[in-house]
Design a protein around this motif. Sequence first.
Motif, short mmCIF file in Angstrom:
data_model
loop_
_atom_site.label_atom_id
_atom_site.label_comp_id
_atom_site.label_asym_id
_atom_site.label_seq_id
_atom_site.Cartn_x
_atom_site.Cartn_y
_atom_site.Cartn_z
N THR A 17 -4.36 4.98 2.27
CA THR A 17 -3.83 4.84 3.64
C THR A 17 -4.92 5.06 4.68
OG1 THR A 17 -1.66 5.55 2.85
CG2 THR A 17 -2.06 5.68 5.23
N GLU A 18 -5.76 6.07 4.45
CA GLU A 18 -6.85 6.38 5.38
C GLU A 18 -7.77 5.19 5.59
OE1 GLU A 18 -10.64 9.09 4.63
OE2 GLU A 18 -8.81 10.28 4.84
N ARG A 19 -7.94 4.39 4.55
CA ARG A 19 -8.82 3.22 4.62
C ARG A 19 -8.07 1.94 4.96
NH1 ARG A 19 -10.50 7.16 1.89
NH2 ARG A 19 -12.70 7.63 1.59
N GLY A 20 -6.76 2.04 5.14
CA GLY A 20 -5.95 0.89 5.51
C GLY A 20 -5.65 -0.05 4.36
N TYR A 21 -5.80 0.40 3.12
CA TYR A 21 -5.52 -0.44 1.97
C TYR A 21 -4.04 -0.40 1.64
CZ TYR A 21 -10.57 -0.31 1.06
OH TYR A 21 -11.93 -0.41 1.17
N GLY A 22 -3.43 -1.57 1.62
CA GLY A 22 -2.04 -1.64 1.18
C GLY A 22 -2.00 -1.47 -0.33
N PHE A 23 -0.87 -0.96 -0.82
CA PHE A 23 -0.73 -0.79 -2.26
C PHE A 23 0.73 -0.94 -2.66
CE2 PHE A 23 -0.63 3.31 -0.18
CZ PHE A 23 0.47 3.94 -0.74
N LYS A 24 0.94 -1.21 -3.94
CA LYS A 24 2.30 -1.36 -4.47
C LYS A 24 2.31 -0.93 -5.93
CE LYS A 24 1.43 -6.22 -5.55
NZ LYS A 24 1.81 -7.60 -5.28
N ARG A 25 3.52 -0.85 -6.48
CA ARG A 25 3.75 -0.50 -7.89
C ARG A 25 3.04 0.80 -8.30
NH1 ARG A 25 2.67 -6.03 -8.41
NH2 ARG A 25 0.76 -5.62 -9.55
N LEU A 26 3.11 1.79 -7.44
CA LEU A 26 2.48 3.08 -7.73
C LEU A 26 3.29 3.81 -8.80
CD1 LEU A 26 -0.03 4.33 -6.39
CD2 LEU A 26 1.52 5.77 -5.09
N ARG A 27 2.60 4.27 -9.83
CA ARG A 27 3.25 5.08 -10.87
C ARG A 27 2.28 6.16 -11.31
NH1 ARG A 27 1.46 0.49 -12.58
NH2 ARG A 27 0.56 0.29 -14.63
N THR A 28 2.83 7.33 -11.53
CA THR A 28 2.01 8.49 -11.85
C THR A 28 2.47 9.09 -13.17
OG1 THR A 28 1.78 8.92 -9.49
CG2 THR A 28 1.22 10.72 -10.97
#
Length: 119
Positions: free
Chosen positions: A85-96
Amino acid sequence: MSTRTFRITVRGAFDALTDAQRAALLADAAEHDVLRSAFTPEGNLTYDIAARPAFVFRFSATGEEEEDILEATELAEATATGWLTERGYGFKRLRTTAEDLSQAPLGKRQRRAARISGT
């Protein structure tokens, strides 16, 4: 009480990158090559943006209790999403996923060494 070691992996995919963001990731790709991956307290990011938009953050953490893995997992995910987020990168399908190494099964060599040492 013994200290437990946790390995936490946060996986996802970059989403809707601009040309400038993609170029920045490509420029820094050597620093984030999978061959340089490691589990670290501050987190280690790997990706191969030229091949696919996926990324992996690897974190290590410690705790005293089995339940400490939940807090460590939340912190790792927050750190990864904060970096993106700090770098403005969008992301999806986050799994931990997280693993308590004290609960991991012993490998063949470890079982043999334990048998030899009598533990």
